[in-house]
Design an enzyme around this catalytic site. Structure first.
Site, short mmCIF file in Angstrom:
data_model
loop_
_atom_site.label_atom_id
_atom_site.label_comp_id
_atom_site.label_asym_id
_atom_site.label_seq_id
_atom_site.Cartn_x
_atom_site.Cartn_y
_atom_site.Cartn_z
N ILE A 15 84.95 23.93 36.36
CA ILE A 15 84.51 25.24 36.85
C ILE A 15 82.98 25.31 36.82
CG2 ILE A 15 84.53 27.73 36.38
CD1 ILE A 15 87.43 27.40 35.36
N ASP A 60 74.74 21.99 22.58
CA ASP A 60 75.99 22.41 21.92
C ASP A 60 75.87 23.91 21.73
OD1 ASP A 60 78.05 23.10 20.26
OD2 ASP A 60 77.65 21.56 18.75
N ASN A 86 79.66 29.71 30.55
CA ASN A 86 80.93 29.18 31.06
C ASN A 86 81.61 28.21 30.08
OD1 ASN A 86 82.86 28.09 33.24
ND2 ASN A 86 81.66 26.28 32.67
N TYR A 149 92.04 31.84 20.95
CA TYR A 149 91.27 31.78 22.20
C TYR A 149 91.26 33.15 22.88
CZ TYR A 149 90.60 30.37 27.18
OH TYR A 149 90.21 30.25 28.49
N LYS A 153 88.12 35.56 23.82
CA LYS A 153 87.83 35.99 25.20
C LYS A 153 87.83 37.53 25.28
CE LYS A 153 87.46 31.99 27.42
NZ LYS A 153 86.15 31.53 27.95
N1 LIG Z 1 91.04 26.14 33.50
C1 LIG Z 1 91.61 27.33 33.32
O1 LIG Z 1 92.84 27.53 33.59
C2 LIG Z 1 90.80 28.49 32.81
C3 LIG Z 1 91.35 29.79 32.87
C4 LIG Z 1 90.63 30.87 32.41
C5 LIG Z 1 89.35 30.67 31.90
N2 LIG Z 1 88.83 29.41 31.84
C6 LIG Z 1 87.49 29.25 31.25
O2 LIG Z 1 86.63 28.61 32.19
C7 LIG Z 1 85.62 27.89 31.46
C8 LIG Z 1 85.52 26.46 31.97
O3 LIG Z 1 86.78 25.83 31.81
P1 LIG Z 1 87.22 24.52 32.62
O4 LIG Z 1 88.66 24.67 32.92
O5 LIG Z 1 86.24 24.22 33.72
O6 LIG Z 1 87.08 23.43 31.46
P2 LIG Z 1 86.45 21.96 31.46
O7 LIG Z 1 87.03 21.30 30.26
O8 LIG Z 1 86.58 21.31 32.80
O9 LIG Z 1 84.90 22.26 31.21
C9 LIG Z 1 84.42 22.75 30.01
C10 LIG Z 1 83.05 22.13 29.77
O10 LIG Z 1 82.48 22.71 28.59
C11 LIG Z 1 81.84 21.69 27.87
N3 LIG Z 1 81.73 22.05 26.47
C12 LIG Z 1 82.71 22.04 25.53
N4 LIG Z 1 82.22 22.38 24.34
C13 LIG Z 1 80.90 22.62 24.51
C14 LIG Z 1 79.86 23.01 23.66
N5 LIG Z 1 80.08 23.21 22.35
N6 LIG Z 1 78.61 23.17 24.16
C15 LIG Z 1 78.39 22.97 25.49
N7 LIG Z 1 79.34 22.59 26.37
C16 LIG Z 1 80.57 22.42 25.87
C17 LIG Z 1 82.72 20.46 28.06
O11 LIG Z 1 82.00 19.25 27.78
C18 LIG Z 1 83.12 20.61 29.52
O12 LIG Z 1 82.22 19.93 30.38
C19 LIG Z 1 85.99 28.02 29.98
O13 LIG Z 1 85.26 29.07 29.39
C20 LIG Z 1 87.47 28.38 30.02
O14 LIG Z 1 87.89 29.09 28.87
C21 LIG Z 1 89.51 28.32 32.29
#
Ligand SMILES: NC(=O)c1ccc[n+]([C@@H]2O[C@H](COP(=O)([O-])OP(=O)(O)OC[C@H]3O[C@@H](n4cnc5c(N)ncnc54)[C@H](O)[C@@H]3O)[C@@H](O)[C@H]2O)c1
Length: 257
Positions: A15, A60, A86, A149, A153
């Site tokens: 995302i 981080d 994000n 989680y 959120k």
């Molecule tokens: N995928 C879904 O179904 C979904 C649904 C609702 C909300 N979200 C939210 O969208 C956002 C992105 O999710 P995604 O699905 O793209 O996940 P993803 O795993 O593809 O990406 C998450 C990124 O965050 C990075 N990350 C993790 N811990 C970190 C830290 N401590 N510091 C900096 N970076 C860090 C990871 O390295 C990764 O690149 C998140 O906040 C997630 O909760 C996702």
């Protein structure tokens, strides 16, 4: 007009990467920030190759010193006018399988991380205006599993409301997105258990599909744009209608099929 930069956490992920691509296509400079610096750099390089302006930083978001250093580096790069909180993911599962360490991990990444980033950028953003977008989830609105989680959120969505009011007089807008299921690598561990997990989940979505990262990125691009100049304190579901209702339920209630 001077180039505006957006600081996007988790931009090495699906995302966050889509958000970075989309904002770059719309003329923003983008700072791809991620704990996985190599993946952030890959994203930034892809954007630069396509003609956009991008840089990568390792951060981080759960570490105050790391966030402060990244913010300092970002502000040295350019005029940051958008902060996209994000980075996030769910670690725990049900309450009975959530111990305190796992609770703390979910709160640290999904709530404390946004706090630390906002704290690091707020004085700069307040001085010149701009916007913050927090990546929430439908889990912050209703019950879709994963209580730790979800609580994080929900906290992030309420923080969005609080900051919209506090920062509004300074032309710093604060909004949130609440995605439903998005087809990303964050689901890989569930795909490993059930390769048909997205098909199973899809049946609950009024729009008949789960989201793609681009669906979420489009909403973020709108919220940071000047077209959203009067929007603050908004929690925008990008969820194919699931927070409005689940198609099976009215059919079961009315017995009309
Ligand atoms: N995928 C879904 O179904 C979904 C649904 C609702 C909300 N979200 C939210 O969208 C956002 C992105 O999710 P995604 O699905 O793209 O996940 P993803 O795993 O593809 O990406 C998450 C990124 O965050 C990075 N990350 C993790 N811990 C970190 C830290 N401590 N510091 C900096 N970076 C860090 C990871 O390295 C990764 O690149 C998140 O906040 C997630 O909760 C996702």
């Amino acid at each position: 007009m001077e180039l505006r930069w957006a600081f996007i956490t988790g931009a090495g992920g699906d995302i966050g990467g889509a958000i970075a691509d989309t904002l770059a296509r719309r003329g923003w400079g983008v700072i791809c920030a991620d704990i996985d610096g190599a993946r952030a750099e890959t994203r930034a390089e892809t954007i630069r190759t396509a003609g956009g302006r991008a840089a990568a930083l390792t951060v981080d978001v759960t570490d105050e010193a790391s966030v402060a250093a990244a913010a300092q580096a970002a502000l040295a790069l350019g005029d940051v006018r958008a902060l996209i909180n994000n980075a996030g993911r769910a670690h725990g599962s049900s309450m009975r399988k959530t111990d305190y360490a796992s609770w703390r991990r979910d709160i640290a990444l999904n709530l404390d991380g946004a706090f630390l980033c906002i704290h690091a950028f707020q004085e700069y953003l307040l001085a010149g205006g701009g916007s913050i977008v927090n990546m929430g989830s439908v889990n912050g609105i209703g019950m879709y599993g994963q209580p730790a989680y979800s609580a994080a959120k929900a906290g992030l969505l309420h923080l969005t409301h609080c900051l919209a009011v506090e920062f509004g007089p300074h032309n710093l807008r604060v909004n949130a997105i609440a995605p439903g299921t998005v087809r990303t690598q964050a689901w890989n561990h569930r795909m490993a258990i059930n390769p048909a997990v997205f098909e199973e989940v899809t049946s609950f979505y009024p729009m008949g599909r789960v989201a793609l990262p681009q669906d979420v990125a489009n909403a973020v691009a709108f919220l940071v744009s000047d077209e959203a100049a009067y929007l603050t304190g908004v929690v925008l579901p990008v969820d194919g209608g699931i927070s409005a209702g689940i198609p099976q339920l009215p059919a079961a209630i009315t017995q009309e099929r």
